[in-house]
Design an enzyme around this catalytic site. Structure first.
Site, mmCIF file in Angstrom:
data_model
loop_
_atom_site.group_PDB
_atom_site.id
_atom_site.type_symbol
_atom_site.label_atom_id
_atom_site.label_comp_id
_atom_site.label_asym_id
_atom_site.label_seq_id
_atom_site.Cartn_x
_atom_site.Cartn_y
_atom_site.Cartn_z
ATOM 1 C CD1 TRP A 72 -2.082 -2.286 1.757
ATOM 2 C CD2 TRP A 72 -2.892 -1.304 -0.085
ATOM 3 N NE1 TRP A 72 -3.053 -3.104 1.230
ATOM 4 C CE2 TRP A 72 -3.562 -2.532 0.108
ATOM 5 C CE3 TRP A 72 -3.234 -0.513 -1.184
ATOM 6 C CZ2 TRP A 72 -4.559 -2.990 -0.765
ATOM 7 C CZ3 TRP A 72 -4.220 -0.960 -2.050
ATOM 8 C CH2 TRP A 72 -4.866 -2.187 -1.832
ATOM 9 C CG ASP B 170 -3.427 3.796 4.050
ATOM 10 O OD1 ASP B 170 -4.443 3.547 4.731
ATOM 11 O OD2 ASP B 170 -3.151 3.182 2.998
ATOM 12 C CE LYS C 92 -8.057 -2.815 4.775
ATOM 13 N NZ LYS C 92 -8.099 -4.140 4.157
#
Length: 359
Positions: free
Chosen positions: A101, A170, A194
């Site tokens: 990511w 993030d 999540k």
């Protein structure tokens, strides 16, 4: 038989929340409407989004000088929005590269700014967090960006980086998993699927002084100011996701807040890692030491030829979504807030039994 869902996202939601959603699905609080049917401008949804923001602010102790934005597009959208809002052409930004990511965020930022990689763990297949003392920071960076938990590789930062420029994070896969000092950050963003709620929504928590500096050519919908000025209601928002997220925030408060979540998650993670480390080499985790994620635990069997049998047996035992990401293979157990301790205990018992039968 109880089914335990170890998916990395969309991920398991608290059962109490799902039951409340079920109860309210066709008639929210006597309104005669489902949340999926009501106007986002009406008093019913105004109550929902107002309470959701207030509860999130309470759970995270968000300072008053930060805006909470309920956005669409996932974290991927933020990869571009961040440089478009916080830089001008020719500016330099600093990024830490600790996995898939991080790499994706870097690639997108390179379209709009000069990206300096302050540190990278790619030399050891993204299995650690580089020592902060060795980071090569830019003298004129507009911000410093990192991913606090790499969902695929299972690496989690054990510290908040020091930064003299706005710190951007993030936090998609470990937000709300432990107490957090929001004031250390300029911007926190997280995909909802999540630890927050259903997919289709991203939450951004942004310090007010960073709003209003977007490039002139930035589309209206990609400007943080657009959404801040309209209290996340410039366009039709992801209303159902906001509603479910609000229920999750109330569930967190009811269950002891982030201090309780931190203890809960530490207990679960220790069970899985102890099972791996105590297997005599039958299982192996790619990440060691303090950088092991409490949310996503990737591991390999000593013989990859056993993978299919392991997954088949796990599913038969009610342990689903354990297959590792396609880019790395193996297994991955995602054990977010809503994963009960009983689910992790069932996984560990199955792992021990499988190793006994095949070791």
């Amino acid at each position: 038989m109880t089914t335990y869902n170890f998916s990395s996202g969309p991920a398991v939601l608290p059962r109490d929340v799902l039951l409340q959603v079920q109860q309210e699905l066709t008639d929210w609080h006597g309104s005669g409407m489902s949340v999926m049917e009501m106007s986002h401008r009406g008093p019913e949804f105004t109550q929902i989004i107002t309470e959701a923001e207030a509860d999130l602010r309470a759970v995270l102790a968000i300072p008053a000088n930060y805006k909470v934005l309920f956005l669409q597009g996932g974290a991927h959208f933020q990869f571009g929005m961040i440089p478009l809002n916080l830089t001008q052409p020719g500016d330099t930004v600093d990024y830490v590269n600790t996995g898939s990511w991080s790499k994706t965020a870097i690639k997108e930022a390179q379209r709009y700014a000069n990206v300096n990689i302050v540190a990278s763990s790619e030399d050891r297949n993204f299995s650690y967090v580089p020592d902060e003392a060795g980071w090569q920071r830019s003298a004129n960076a507009k911000y410093l960006h990192y991913c606090s938990n790499e969902t695929i590789g299972g690496v989690e930062f054990p510290f908040i980086p020091q930064s003299d420029v706005p710190l951007i994070c993030d936090m998609s896969s470990n937000i709300l998993s432990q107490p957090l000092d929001v004031s250390r950050y300029g911007l926190i963003y997280a995909g909802a699927q999540k630890n927050i709620g259903p997919s289709g929504m991203t939450i951004a928590i942004i310090r007010e002084d960073l709003i209003g500096h977007a490039r002139a050519e930035v589309p209206t919908m990609l400007n943080y100011k657009t959404h801040a000025d309209a209290s996340s209601l410039y366009n039709t928002p992801p209303s159902f996701a906001i509603y479910v997220a609000g229920l999750v925030f109330k569930w967190l408060q009811k269950n002891g807040g982030l201090d309780a979540m931190a203890r809960h998650n530490a207990t679960k993670a220790a069970l899985v890692y102890d099972a791996i480390d105590g297997s005599g080499g039958f299982y192996r985790a790619p990440v060691s030491g303090a950088c092991r994620s409490r949310m996503n635990v990737p591991f390999w069997l000593k013989d990859a030829a056993l993978d299919a049998e392991f997954l088949q047996g796990a599913e038969a035992a009610g342990l689903v979504q354990l297959k590792g990401h396609r880019s790395v293979g193996g297994m991955r157990a995602s054990i977010y807030n809503a994963m009960p301790l009983e689910g992790v205990q069932a996984l560990v018992a199955y792992m021990a039994d499988f190793a006994r039968r095949h070791g």
